[in-house]
Design an enzyme around this catalytic site. Sequence first.
Site, PDB file in Angstrom:
ATOM      1  CB  CYS A  70      -0.980   0.129   1.349  1.00 51.08           C
ATOM      2  SG  CYS A  70      -2.166  -1.432   1.221  1.00 51.08           S
ATOM      3  CG  ASN A  71       4.908   0.999   1.488  1.00 53.73           C
ATOM      4  OD1 ASN A  71       4.488   0.050   1.903  1.00 53.73           O
ATOM      5  ND2 ASN A  71       5.996   0.941   0.490  1.00 53.73           N
TER       6      ASN A  71
END
Length: 370
Positions: free
Chosen positions: A157-158
């Site tokens: 997700c980053n």
Amino acid sequence: MTLSPELLDLPAPHAQAVAPPRHTRIAGVGTAVTPESYTQREVLDLFRITDPKIRSVFLNSAITRRHLTLPPVDADGNRVAEPQGELLAKHTRLAVDMALRAIQSSVDDAGVGLDDIEYLCCVTSTGFLTPGLSALIIRAAGMDPGCHRVDVVGMGCNAGLNALNGTAAWARGNPGRLAVMVCAEACSAAYTFDSTMRTAVVNSLFGDGAAAVALRAGDHTQAAGPRVLGFASHIITDAIGAMRYDWDTDQNRFSFFLDPDIPYVVGAHAERVVDRLLSGAGLPRSAVRHWLIHSGGKKVIDAVRVNLGLTRHDVRHTTGVLADYGNLSSGSFLFSYERLLREQVAEPGDHGVLMTMGPGSTIETALVQW
């Protein structure tokens, strides 16, 4: 015999070197989702889930609706679990389609065309492909096969901000040339079926979506979007396994794992990385007018908001994206960015912080200025 500077391809004795542009600007943004969407209650009913604990996880997630591509049904109307091979095929189909639409939207927003793209960075964590999405997208879109490209796979997700960092650097080093980053996450192609709470939390959270940004550096972009001023990152090494996507032997497929304590771990480290980001620009936290944070889940958003001293209004786009789409993994923060632009409240000189959180456990941040 004396050769002129022109023949040697050297600057004339009194010529002044042209300094490269200091910052890249976001010139356009675009998003895309899959066609079908479902409320959380509809998902529970379609899968005939009656366990009250699991239903509570879905219905108290702060998610109203998600875009999903559900598996087919058998003769009895039950949803059939797709084997890993079918999931990878689904990922390819959905990710390429969404990415193409998001990229087209981003270049339309920037007032340019697909033929102008000279660098393409593709991000995904919901499937593994060789060749990667970038090659498939260039072929499908009929883009210049000489386009520079890179694939960022498996960062989670980053990854959107990790990729934005590299894409902005390429644009800064190649003034006037168009770079595009796209995050394409087919989360419907990354799930398991069982009766555990681990699976229930994951299956209640993610949705399908893609988001792209077009970037340029140089004088001609001065009237475009915000400048990308800098980045700061922090890996919480003590929680390196708290968020992961790895092989589940029992299910014979890849599956997500989210530690129940991860929202509090991320929240406790948010101040450190944000303050480091802002100190590099000599800014106090109060100077930031716009906060665009990854829609990782209700508890994650609340933990980050409390630790940074933000108001609910500050994270309105983050919570709005979560409610309307669920967790879109690497592209979530760009859905929030697009909503901020639609509000038309960002003014020249305003500063904004972009923040993503993911496996590692990692917090990524970027500082922008309109």
